[in-house]
Scaffold this motif. Structure first.
Motif, PDB file in Angstrom:
ATOM      1  N   LEU A 126     -27.776 -11.899 -53.718  1.00 43.87           N
ATOM      2  CA  LEU A 126     -26.647 -12.304 -54.554  1.00 43.87           C
ATOM      3  C   LEU A 126     -25.975 -13.548 -53.978  1.00 43.87           C
ATOM      4  O   LEU A 126     -25.529 -14.436 -54.716  1.00 43.87           O
ATOM      5  CB  LEU A 126     -25.638 -11.155 -54.654  1.00 43.87           C
ATOM      6  N   PHE A 127     -25.927 -13.626 -52.663  1.00 44.06           N
ATOM      7  CA  PHE A 127     -25.361 -14.794 -52.001  1.00 44.06           C
ATOM      8  C   PHE A 127     -26.166 -16.051 -52.346  1.00 44.06           C
ATOM      9  O   PHE A 127     -25.603 -17.118 -52.614  1.00 44.06           O
ATOM     10  CB  PHE A 127     -25.347 -14.571 -50.490  1.00 44.06           C
ATOM     11  N   THR A 128     -27.479 -15.919 -52.345  1.00 40.62           N
ATOM     12  CA  THR A 128     -28.345 -17.048 -52.681  1.00 40.62           C
ATOM     13  C   THR A 128     -28.092 -17.518 -54.110  1.00 40.62           C
ATOM     14  O   THR A 128     -28.000 -18.725 -54.379  1.00 40.62           O
ATOM     15  CB  THR A 128     -29.814 -16.658 -52.504  1.00 40.62           C
ATOM     16  N   PHE A 129     -27.977 -16.579 -55.035  1.00 44.90           N
ATOM     17  CA  PHE A 129     -27.665 -16.924 -56.429  1.00 44.90           C
ATOM     18  C   PHE A 129     -26.341 -17.676 -56.523  1.00 44.90           C
ATOM     19  O   PHE A 129     -26.238 -18.705 -57.214  1.00 44.90           O
ATOM     20  CB  PHE A 129     -27.602 -15.645 -57.276  1.00 44.90           C
ATOM     21  N   SER A 130     -25.321 -17.198 -55.807  1.00 46.15           N
ATOM     22  CA  SER A 130     -23.999 -17.825 -55.859  1.00 46.15           C
ATOM     23  C   SER A 130     -24.053 -19.260 -55.349  1.00 46.15           C
ATOM     24  O   SER A 130     -23.459 -20.173 -55.932  1.00 46.15           O
ATOM     25  CB  SER A 130     -22.997 -17.014 -55.029  1.00 46.15           C
TER      26      SER A 130
END
Length: 669
Positions: A126-130
């Motif tokens: 999710l961090f990568t997506f953000s």
């Protein structure tokens, strides 16, 4: 306008990590550990491969700038999701997804025994997506969404071990400090919306000249200066610049993989990326640029000093990150935006390598993080040793290593700047070379060379493990841990040599970054050297930065391998200075005892004086007392007795008749 890059390809890059995060987070109980790491790694791998394809297309001249989804229109203000893909974005996409992929693979080994395995993979995906949404955005609304999303997920990651009090304190600290920076950031965006009337980057940049001619209402300040300073305050929070740096060292309480992800290639570089993206605005204000330059210089030098006295292996690297972020900020202030982004890229690889290498050491040492308990690990962990050495050499700016090209370019840019703070900035980045080399190789020598102190630890901790004979078995971790180290070591050595010329003197950033060369000549000076990587590297051996770095390495070797009595003696002689460094310049004390207590006093005053005394005491309870007093008076006549009511009615009728008949009686009399 879109040209040559598929919108669906860009959507795949952004959404593939999100899909993996949803599966691992919501259905982790169903897919199990293997399913969770498989789906998230697949998502990030797809994103990395597609990002590499986009980078190739960008190198061939393709660009994308368009709206994906129009969310709302308020008058003439459009709120939308859109992508802007140019050289700056494409490079960031590849760096973020590659480092994230290495961290995902590494996590399989590092978090193997953790009960929150699936949850951790969901968070990092999710961090990568953000982060991808942040760097791919073409408007301030989406930028702010990505900005806040990485802050939220970092809160979850830093406090991942939520039963550990220090982790909870650290994630709250990170959250609060970043809110301070984000307050400035949203004020800057608000000023742009108010005066430019748009959220779109291109439209806002096109009106930069108009904004530069306006004053901030009620003051003699320039509107563009106030706007850029507010935007940079947001960068100070995310990129941990003094004095909003205090959250980053404490964030080491989270698992090591997130240290590499958050503090190498993603969250802390968001501020650097944002200022580089906003270069058309920052170039209009020398005051704002000078502010950026000085803040970066303070961070680069004084955060490096704190790394000298750290004994936790991850905290040494954390303060190194702070210092290197200061270097990037100095480059931004000198209008060498492409140099700052170049150092962002090289730093992402070797800093991720160092963090993951530290995690490998922690695994081998059975979760002991104190470098004073190590020593002699070279023969037990040869892969970790050689990759850590390569990462350290890149960090200190050794010629031919990637860090040399970007770091020396920053030093050149600082020396060429004509801003008032340039002299201090040049001193700070030069002095920082010695400091960086000293603390980096202090850690390296204490961990991998010298006496094997792990057999009889001088500073035992709660996580120490030994067999029945009191021996600690140090070992190289499994391949899933050390393979990412090898893959990160390769760009840590060669990426600077390969990419310096196209990034700094080529046209890779031609439509991403704007520099007013007539007023800011730093890039012209850098360009004299950046086009010849081999010559620059060879000349580096005779330059002052190389000799400062060498002096730092030799000093660390002398102090911690050959004559350990020297640092002990210096520690006693310079105890007041050491206390200041141990207290981190008393910034935490100031925040806790002045700002936090002051806020609590104000809050208590508002609570007791405003809420309790005025609102509850006067408005609510006071009105109730008035009604009660009035009711008490009414109770005197509301007796409930029939004859009393009859008398009252008779008196009332008599009074009404008297009032109506009195004019006639007066006339008759």
């Amino acid at each position: 306008m879109a040209s040559g890059i598929s919108q669906n390809l860009l959507l795949t890059i952004a959404l593939a990590p999100l899909a993996g995060a949803i599966v691992a987070g919501l259905f982790g109980w169903l897919v199990g550990r293997r399913g969770a790491h498989s789906v998230t790694i697949l998502g990030v791998l797809v994103s990395f491969v597609c990002s590499a394809m986009v980078l190739q297309q960008v190198l061939e001249g393709a660009r994308f700038a368009g709206t994906i989804y129009e969310w709302a229109v308020l008058g003439g203000l459009k709120m939308e999701v859109g992508f802007l893909v140019d050289g700056l974005t494409a490079m960031m996409m590849v760096v973020v997804t590659f480092v994230s992929l290495m961290v995902h693979i590494y996590t399989i080994g590092y978090m193997a025994d953790d009960p929150g395995y699936q949850r951790f993979f969901a968070y990092i995906s999710l961090f990568t997506f953000s982060m991808l949404m942040l760097v791919m955005s073409n408007n301030f609304l989406q930028l702010f969404f990505g900005w806040e999303a990485v802050g939220l997920v970092s809160y979850l990651l830093i406090g991942f071990w939520f039963k550990k009090p220090t982790a909870i304190f650290a994630n709250l600290k990170a959250f609060v400090v970043n809110r301070v920076g984000d307050f400035g950031f949203i004020l800057g965006i608000g000023l742009i919306v108010a005066y430019a009337g748009t959220l779109n980057y291109a439209e806002a940049f096109a009106k930069g000249g108009e904004l530069a001619g306006l004053g901030f209402p009620g003051t003699d300040w320039s509107l563009i200066t106030v706007t850029c300073v507010c935007l940079f305050i947001g960068a100070m929070g995310k990129s941990a610049q003094f004095p909003l740096h205090v959250w980053l060292p404490d964030s080491m309480e989270g698992p090591t993989p997130i240290s590499a992800l958050i503090h190498a290639a993603t969250m802390v570089t968001a501020g650097i990326f944002m200022v580089a993206r906003m270069s058309p605005l920052f170039e209009l204000s020398d005051t704002a640029l000078n502010f950026v330059l000085v803040i970066g210089a303070i961070t680069a030098l004084f955060m490096g000093f704190l790394g000298v006295i750290q004994n936790d292996i991850k905290r040494v690297i954390a303060y190194s990150t702070l210092s290197q972020l200061g270097y990037m900020t100095v480059a931004l202030g000198a209008s060498a935006y492409s140099v700052a982004v170049f150092h962002l890229m090289t730093h992402a690889f070797f800093k991720a390598l160092l963090f993951l290498g530290a995690g490998s050491v922690i695994i081998g040492m059975h979760h002991d993080q104190d470098i004073r308990n190590m020593g002699g690990l070279r023969k037990y962990m040869p892969i970790t040793w050689i990759t850590a050495l390569l990462g350290s050499l890149a960090l200190i700016g050794t010629p031919f290593f990637s860090g040399f090209f970007s770091k020396d370019s920053i030093i050149l840019a600082a020396g060429a700047s004509r801003l008032p703070g340039a002299a201090f900035a040049q001193f700070a980045v030069l002095a920082g070379v010695f400091v960086t080399a000293f603390y980096s190789f202090r850690m390296y020598f204490l961990v991998f060379h010298g006496e094997e102190r792990f057999r009889h630890k001088p500073f035992p901790g709660e996580h120490d493990h030994a067999d029945a004979h009191g021996h600690v078995h140090v070992h190289e971790p499994p391949g899933v841990v050390w393979w990412p180290l090898v893959l990160l070591a390769i760009p840590s050595v060669v990426i600077g040599y390969m990419t310096m010329a196209p990034l700094l003197v080529g046209d890779f950033f031609k439509d991403s970054i704007f520099v007013d060369g007539a007023r800011h000549g730093a890039m012209a000076e850098v360009g004299k050297h950046a086009g010849h990587a081999l010559e620059m590297a060879l000349h580096g051996f005779s330059g002052l930065p190389f000799w400062l770095a060498l002096a730092g390495v030799v000093t660390a070797w002398l102090f911690y391998l050959k004559a350990p009595a020297i640092p002990v003696a210096l520690d006693k002689a310079l105890k007041p200075l050491r206390v200041i460094l141990e207290q981190k310049y008393y910034m935490d004390w100031f925040n806790e005892n002045v700002i936090a207590r002051g806020a609590r006093l104000i809050g208590t005053g508002l609570w007791k004086g405003g809420d309790q005394a005025v609102i509850d005491g006067v408005l609510i309870n006071g009105s109730a007392r008035v009604v009660g007093a009035f009711a008490g008076l009414l109770r005197l006549v509301q007796t409930g007795q029939l004859y009393w009511y009859a008398l009252a009615m008779a008196l009332g009728v008599f009074g009404l008749l008297t009032w109506r008949l009195w004019p006639f009686l007066s006339a008759a009399l």
